[in-house]
Design a protein around this motif. Sequence first.
Motif, PDB file in Angstrom:
ATOM      1  N   GLN A 240      31.113  41.231  37.289  1.00 33.46           N
ATOM      2  CA  GLN A 240      31.150  42.665  37.024  1.00 33.46           C
ATOM      3  C   GLN A 240      30.623  43.440  38.228  1.00 33.46           C
ATOM      4  OE1 GLN A 240      28.949  43.270  33.391  1.00 33.46           O
ATOM      5  NE2 GLN A 240      30.101  41.681  32.309  1.00 33.46           N
ATOM      6  N   MET A 241      29.609  42.870  38.891  1.00 34.28           N
ATOM      7  CA  MET A 241      29.059  43.517  40.080  1.00 34.28           C
ATOM      8  C   MET A 241      30.086  43.538  41.199  1.00 34.28           C
ATOM      9  SD  MET A 241      25.545  42.613  42.128  1.00 34.28           S
ATOM     10  CE  MET A 241      25.855  40.868  41.993  1.00 34.28           C
ATOM     11  N   ASP A 242      30.893  42.470  41.294  1.00 31.89           N
ATOM     12  CA  ASP A 242      31.909  42.399  42.330  1.00 31.89           C
ATOM     13  C   ASP A 242      32.991  43.449  42.119  1.00 31.89           C
ATOM     14  OD1 ASP A 242      33.177  41.131  44.608  1.00 31.89           O
ATOM     15  OD2 ASP A 242      34.673  40.396  43.192  1.00 31.89           O
ATOM     16  N   ASN A 243      33.299  43.732  40.839  1.00 26.75           N
ATOM     17  CA  ASN A 243      34.362  44.685  40.525  1.00 26.75           C
ATOM     18  C   ASN A 243      33.854  46.123  40.392  1.00 26.75           C
ATOM     19  OD1 ASN A 243      36.414  42.766  40.470  1.00 26.75           O
ATOM     20  ND2 ASN A 243      35.909  42.180  38.384  1.00 26.75           N
ATOM     21  N   ALA A 244      32.549  46.307  40.393  1.00 27.25           N
ATOM     22  CA  ALA A 244      31.982  47.640  40.183  1.00 27.25           C
ATOM     23  C   ALA A 244      32.223  48.528  41.396  1.00 27.25           C
ATOM     24  CB  ALA A 244      30.480  47.525  39.910  1.00 27.25           C
ATOM     25  N   GLU A 245      32.351  49.800  41.136  1.00 28.21           N
ATOM     26  CA  GLU A 245      32.543  50.779  42.205  1.00 28.21           C
ATOM     27  C   GLU A 245      31.240  50.909  42.994  1.00 28.21           C
ATOM     28  OE1 GLU A 245      34.223  53.749  44.633  1.00 28.21           O
ATOM     29  OE2 GLU A 245      35.119  52.289  43.272  1.00 28.21           O
ATOM     30  N   GLU A 246      31.288  50.700  44.277  1.00 25.67           N
ATOM     31  CA  GLU A 246      30.121  50.801  45.117  1.00 25.67           C
ATOM     32  C   GLU A 246      29.855  52.268  45.478  1.00 25.67           C
ATOM     33  OE1 GLU A 246      30.741  48.413  48.525  1.00 25.67           O
ATOM     34  OE2 GLU A 246      31.002  46.555  47.396  1.00 25.67           O
ATOM     35  N   SER A 247      28.604  52.569  45.781  1.00 28.49           N
ATOM     36  CA  SER A 247      28.257  53.913  46.231  1.00 28.49           C
ATOM     37  C   SER A 247      28.366  53.967  47.753  1.00 28.49           C
ATOM     38  CB  SER A 247      26.837  54.275  45.788  1.00 28.49           C
ATOM     39  OG  SER A 247      25.907  53.341  46.318  1.00 28.49           O
ATOM     40  N   PHE A 248      28.503  55.165  48.273  1.00 32.51           N
ATOM     41  CA  PHE A 248      28.642  55.338  49.717  1.00 32.51           C
ATOM     42  C   PHE A 248      27.352  54.960  50.427  1.00 32.51           C
ATOM     43  CE2 PHE A 248      27.828  58.264  53.318  1.00 32.51           C
ATOM     44  CZ  PHE A 248      28.741  57.714  54.214  1.00 32.51           C
ATOM     45  N   THR A 249      27.478  54.097  51.430  1.00 33.84           N
ATOM     46  CA  THR A 249      26.342  53.704  52.260  1.00 33.84           C
ATOM     47  C   THR A 249      26.713  53.932  53.714  1.00 33.84           C
ATOM     48  OG1 THR A 249      25.681  51.982  50.688  1.00 33.84           O
ATOM     49  CG2 THR A 249      24.804  51.823  52.912  1.00 33.84           C
TER      50      THR A 249
ATOM     51  N   ASP B 195      35.923  59.290  55.244  1.00 28.21           N
ATOM     52  CA  ASP B 195      36.691  58.035  55.229  1.00 28.21           C
ATOM     53  C   ASP B 195      36.484  57.283  53.923  1.00 28.21           C
ATOM     54  OD1 ASP B 195      37.633  58.568  57.749  1.00 28.21           O
ATOM     55  OD2 ASP B 195      36.138  57.323  58.786  1.00 28.21           O
ATOM     56  N   TRP B 196      35.243  57.293  53.428  1.00 24.24           N
ATOM     57  CA  TRP B 196      34.932  56.620  52.161  1.00 24.24           C
ATOM     58  C   TRP B 196      35.686  57.277  51.003  1.00 24.24           C
ATOM     59  CZ3 TRP B 196      32.675  52.518  49.903  1.00 24.24           C
ATOM     60  CH2 TRP B 196      32.317  52.630  48.552  1.00 24.24           C
ATOM     61  N   ASP B 197      35.641  58.578  50.947  1.00 25.51           N
ATOM     62  CA  ASP B 197      36.331  59.300  49.869  1.00 25.51           C
ATOM     63  C   ASP B 197      37.841  59.081  49.933  1.00 25.51           C
ATOM     64  OD1 ASP B 197      33.915  60.260  48.994  1.00 25.51           O
ATOM     65  OD2 ASP B 197      34.081  62.205  50.024  1.00 25.51           O
ATOM     66  N   ALA B 198      38.378  58.974  51.145  1.00 26.98           N
ATOM     67  CA  ALA B 198      39.826  58.793  51.298  1.00 26.98           C
ATOM     68  C   ALA B 198      40.275  57.433  50.777  1.00 26.98           C
ATOM     69  CB  ALA B 198      40.213  58.943  52.765  1.00 26.98           C
TER      70      ALA B 198
ATOM     71  N   ALA C   1      39.078  55.931  48.102  1.00 29.23           N
ATOM     72  CA  ALA C   1      38.749  55.770  46.682  1.00 29.23           C
ATOM     73  C   ALA C   1      39.939  55.273  45.869  1.00 29.23           C
ATOM     74  CB  ALA C   1      38.233  57.093  46.119  1.00 29.23           C
ATOM     75  N   ALA C   2      41.116  55.834  46.131  1.00 33.59           N
ATOM     76  CA  ALA C   2      42.310  55.437  45.369  1.00 33.59           C
ATOM     77  C   ALA C   2      42.653  53.973  45.612  1.00 33.59           C
ATOM     78  CB  ALA C   2      43.489  56.335  45.748  1.00 33.59           C
ATOM     79  N   ASP C   3      42.541  53.524  46.855  1.00 35.58           N
ATOM     80  CA  ASP C   3      42.841  52.125  47.175  1.00 35.58           C
ATOM     81  C   ASP C   3      41.849  51.185  46.505  1.00 35.58           C
ATOM     82  OD1 ASP C   3      44.992  52.847  48.720  1.00 35.58           O
ATOM     83  OD2 ASP C   3      43.859  52.839  50.610  1.00 35.58           O
ATOM     84  N   ARG C   4      40.574  51.583  46.491  1.00 34.08           N
ATOM     85  CA  ARG C   4      39.569  50.726  45.847  1.00 34.08           C
ATOM     86  C   ARG C   4      39.816  50.644  44.343  1.00 34.08           C
ATOM     87  NH1 ARG C   4      36.294  53.742  49.263  1.00 34.08           N
ATOM     88  NH2 ARG C   4      35.454  54.947  47.522  1.00 34.08           N
ATOM     89  N   ALA C   5      40.179  51.754  43.734  1.00 31.10           N
ATOM     90  CA  ALA C   5      40.457  51.754  42.300  1.00 31.10           C
ATOM     91  C   ALA C   5      41.670  50.894  41.976  1.00 31.10           C
ATOM     92  CB  ALA C   5      40.680  53.187  41.810  1.00 31.10           C
ATOM     93  N   ALA C   6      42.684  50.966  42.824  1.00 37.12           N
ATOM     94  CA  ALA C   6      43.893  50.160  42.608  1.00 37.12           C
ATOM     95  C   ALA C   6      43.582  48.678  42.749  1.00 37.12           C
ATOM     96  CB  ALA C   6      44.976  50.578  43.601  1.00 37.12           C
ATOM     97  N   GLU C   7      42.749  48.327  43.723  1.00 35.09           N
ATOM     98  CA  GLU C   7      42.380  46.926  43.927  1.00 35.09           C
ATOM     99  C   GLU C   7      41.570  46.394  42.748  1.00 35.09           C
ATOM    100  OE1 GLU C   7      42.132  43.218  45.754  1.00 35.09           O
ATOM    101  OE2 GLU C   7      43.418  44.953  46.135  1.00 35.09           O
ATOM    102  N   ALA C   8      40.661  47.213  42.212  1.00 36.74           N
ATOM    103  CA  ALA C   8      39.869  46.804  41.051  1.00 36.74           C
ATOM    104  C   ALA C   8      40.764  46.577  39.836  1.00 36.74           C
ATOM    105  CB  ALA C   8      38.816  47.860  40.745  1.00 36.74           C
TER     106      ALA C   8
END
Length: 291
Positions: free
Chosen positions: A62-71, A97-100, A102-109
């Motif tokens: 679940q941690m691997d699939n969780a949305e990470e915060s910006f660092t 760049d992180w915000d841009a 977001a859609a790709d990360r959501a699709a990958e999850a």
Amino acid sequence: MTKLTTVRLRAAAVLAGLALVLSGCFMSPGKFTSEMVLTGPDSFTFSYDGEIFFLGLSKLAQMDNAEESFTPSTCYDDETFEERDCTKAELDEQRADWDAGAADRAAEAKKKAKQMAAMMGGIDPSDPKAAEELVKLLQRQKGWERVVHKGDGLFHVSFRVKGTLGHDFMFPLIEGFPATNPFVQTFGRKNGQLRINAPGFTAQGSDNAMSGMMGGLGAIAGMGPGATDGEAVPGLPQLDGTFTIRTAQGMRILANNTDDGPEATTTGEALSWRITPRTAQFPTALIAAAP
């Protein structure tokens, strides 16, 4: 190496190992006792009592699939290459760049979730009732006498089955799951010989491809409570068990990789392996099961 660094390295190793889930390596034994008893030239009984860890149902997955915060990334001086504080403009650019992405990360999850559900017989690991569904699935199948979810993807099971040596055998074999994660396998040969392998009972890979895949998850499990090198990773069971093969009178053990070799019993011979996080080779034996 500081304690914090060790913990971070362990966490990184665990998260990297989660890729094994999507390659078919998603189950691992914990503490267990298992026996393969050859009761005759064409029959056997097999048992497994102990823990099975389903990585996809754990908090680590679940941690691997969780949305990470910006660092923010580290900024360096162009001349000295030493670390420095990032400027506001640099931080704003990194954030953009992180915000841009977001859609790709959501699709990958979402893609990973679908892949995991497909590999778990349609069970969605993110569903709060996923463990309960898996218990029901296993209890429908022959051999699974007891299945109890202990929490965080760890199940305690009692499995027993009788069969014939006229066909190959594999454990565990779960309805709807890919047959890519065997703890124990038997292969019958035309000359009356039987090869028994236990690729799941090792914590370290070898030159064998199956052992290498199984060893990846086994090595992670070896980092669980009681690991010998210090820091334990929470939520992972330690690989700790015994595997025994027993033969009937008249059968011959042609080859094996135990430390002590076969032991005479009142009914034939026995081979026994002690499995720990330091086990480098999976148990294997070749037996002349029939004249």
